[in-house]
Write an enzyme that holds these catalytic residues in place. Structure first.
Site, PDB file in Angstrom:
ATOM      1  CG  HIS A  16       5.540 -24.709  12.274  1.00  0.00           C
ATOM      2  ND1 HIS A  16       5.341 -24.549  10.922  1.00  0.00           N
ATOM      3  CD2 HIS A  16       5.710 -23.462  12.764  1.00  0.00           C
ATOM      4  CE1 HIS A  16       5.396 -23.258  10.631  1.00  0.00           C
ATOM      5  NE2 HIS A  16       5.614 -22.576  11.720  1.00  0.00           N
TER       6      HIS A  16
ATOM      7  NE  ARG B 275      -2.905  -2.521   2.561  1.00  0.00           N
ATOM      8  CZ  ARG B 275      -4.102  -3.039   2.742  1.00  0.00           C
ATOM      9  NH1 ARG B 275      -5.120  -2.286   2.984  1.00  0.00           N
ATOM     10  NH2 ARG B 275      -4.290  -4.334   2.696  1.00  0.00           N
TER      11      ARG B 275
ATOM     12  CG  HIS C  52       8.866 -21.848   7.945  1.00  0.00           C
ATOM     13  ND1 HIS C  52       7.916 -21.385   8.800  1.00  0.00           N
ATOM     14  CD2 HIS C  52       9.992 -21.962   8.692  1.00  0.00           C
ATOM     15  CE1 HIS C  52       8.454 -21.206  10.001  1.00  0.00           C
ATOM     16  NE2 HIS C  52       9.716 -21.548   9.962  1.00  0.00           N
TER      17      HIS C  52
END
Ligand code: BG6
Length: 491
Positions: free
Chosen positions: A239, A49, A177
């Protein structure tokens, strides 16, 4: 050197000035470029933005790289090449106006468009719809989204539905991840390439499993996000459950994305349900109070910047669960994760059963079980703890535990261990999905976590306090001690 095996892509990065992009994504993309793993004509369009021009954007990314990338890998020519790939577009994500500039950026491009949403999940739907309406997508466009997807099953379904209106499942890449970490990948190799382990991997040979993901950091200026999430949603739902799945799943028939993900889903479906009764007994929630880490005083959770002092959000969870199937019946899985622990440590410990008949010194009976220690971070490696005879004429048949140790850094000294995001971004570019989470995995994980979320709400008990710099509330130690066991402590 430019590798010719990674296809060129156009990467549109939403949240281009956010924490994740600056801390993880640009360094990962830079390393891929440096290692010759970015397609020669790959371009990156940063979207945010803020009203800045392309030059200022490139400078910001360059500053971030100088801060995050080790000096020895920050190569001037490569940095210039990488920075030259970057363009910037100021955009209000919520309204369709302005999105046509993305279509314009793409005009004539024949490479696939990859959208990376490094923004809160609540606006994934808007962005996908606006991209579609503006004609910026084609039949090959992919979308990469970050966890957490929602805050419970219902909200995650709404978000997945909104993404699914625009992208088919085969082009949605849901990141966890942890799946990109080197040692996590090695779990698959360790389990399925070594008959030594493959044949022992069940309730006949394994007594229990521990998964610890401890962090030294606290909230790091993310109060607004974290206080709504808590450690269960932030770490366990994704995770820790992914690690549990990789440890517990049956061998897939091949390494295809769906073969692996089908097996993970079976584990999630087999997780023992939580009830009001076992919730009180088998789960401990904690919240850190002020303490000290590495000799430095740190504030408590309720004293962090921007804190709401009545918050009951947990910063620590420990639990005992089971995978109710033939392979694992009766084998407890002890999970714990927390912020402001004494050190950063992610580790899985597989405790094997004792020998059926023991012939050595009765005083040493407690030593007599093998352990496989899988260290995810720091110092990635795998150690098998075995017992041998203690050396020397005066020791008789005294036993001594010692590790057979594979430390990845010293075993493979030349290879830098890549950050998880490098691997994940590379897999997206190649269009391979096996390291990404399928919709049903996310939803089964939420189904299970929702039992905890609802159970905690019904009990209305505040989290137990633990001092920053400790291993969590004493109750988490008592939880495992009751079973005659203790958390593995060789840190
Ligand atoms: C993120 C969480 O997914 O993982 C963070 O949102 C946490 O709260 C981080 O700190 C831990 O990742 P790593 O790779 O440092 O163990």
């Amino acid at each position: 050197m430019i590798h010719d095996t990674t296809p060129d892509i156009d990467l549109a990065l939403f949240g281009a000035l956010g924490d994740l992009a600056l801390r993880k994504l640009y360094p990962a993309l830079y390393h891929l470029d440096r290692d010759g793993l970015l397609g020669e004509s790959t371009r990156i369009l940063g979207l945010a933005r803020q009203d800045i021009d392309g030059e200022t954007f490139r400078q910001r990314v360059q500053q971030a790289l100088k801060k995050r990338v080790k000096a020895e890998t920050l190569d001037k020519a490569c940095l210039e090449r990488f920075i030259a790939r970057l363009e910037y577009l100021k955009l209000d994500f919520a309204t369709v106006e302005g999105y046509d500039a993305i279509a314009k950026w793409r005009e004539g491009a024949e490479r696939p468009m990859t959208i990376y949403l490094a923004v809160p999940a609540s606006i994934y739907g808007d962005i996908c719809r606006n991209l579609n309406a503006s004609g910026s997508l084609d039949d090959e466009s992919r979308v990469v989204v970050e966890k957490p997807i929602g805050y419970d099953l219902a909200s995650s379904q709404a978000i997945n539905d909104a993404i699914g209106e625009v992208f088919p499942e085969s082009r949605i890449y849901r990141i966890d991840h942890y799946l990109g970490k080197e040692t996590v990948q090695n779990l698959i190799a360790l389990r399925f390439a070594n008959p030594l382990f493959g044949n022992q991997w069940n309730q006949n040979q394994i007594s229990h499993v521990e998964i610890t993901v401890a962090e030294q950091v606290g909230i790091e200026g993310r109060w607004g996000y974290f206080d709504k999430a808590g450690q269960l949603r932030d770490m366990v739902q994704n995770h820790l459950l992914q690690l549990l799945c990789l440890i517990a799943m049956d061998p897939p028939s091949n390494l295809d994305a769906d073969a692996i993900r089908d097996e993970k889903v079976k584990v999630l479906k087999a997780l023992k349900p939580f009830t009001q009764e076992n919730l009180g007994r088998d789960v401990v929630r904690g919240q850190y109070i002020a303490g000290s880490i590495d000799g430095t005083s740190v504030p408590g959770y309720l004293e962090e910047e921007g804190a709401n002092t009545d918050s009951r959000t947990e910063t620590f969870v420990a639990m005992k669960t089971e995978v109710s199937n033939w392979r694992w019946a009766g084998v407890p899985f002890y999970l714990r994760t927390g912020k402001r622990m004494p050190e950063k440590l992610s580790q899985i410990v597989i405790h094997f059963r004792q020998q059926p008949h023991y012939i050595f010194d009765p005083d040493q009976r407690d030593l007599a079980a093998n352990k496989l220690i899988i260290r995810l971070q720091p110092e990635e490696g795998i150690a098998l703890q075995v017992l041998t005879k203690d050396g020397g004429l005066d020791k008789g048949m005294r036993l001594r535990p010692g590790p057979l140790h594979l430390d990845f850094n010293s075993a493979f000294p030349k290879s830098r261990i890549p950050d998880a995001y490098e691997r994940l971004l590379l897999e997206v570019m190649k269009g391979q999905q096996y390291l990404f989470v399928r919709r049903d995995e996310v939803e089964y994980a939420w189904r299970w976590c929702d039992q905890l979320i609802e159970g905690w709400a019904a009990r209305d008990v505040p989290p137990r306090r633990y001092p920053a710099g400790s291993w969590g509330p004493v109750a988490s130690i008592a939880m495992i001690t009751k079973d005659g066991r203790s958390w593995y402590e060789d840190y």
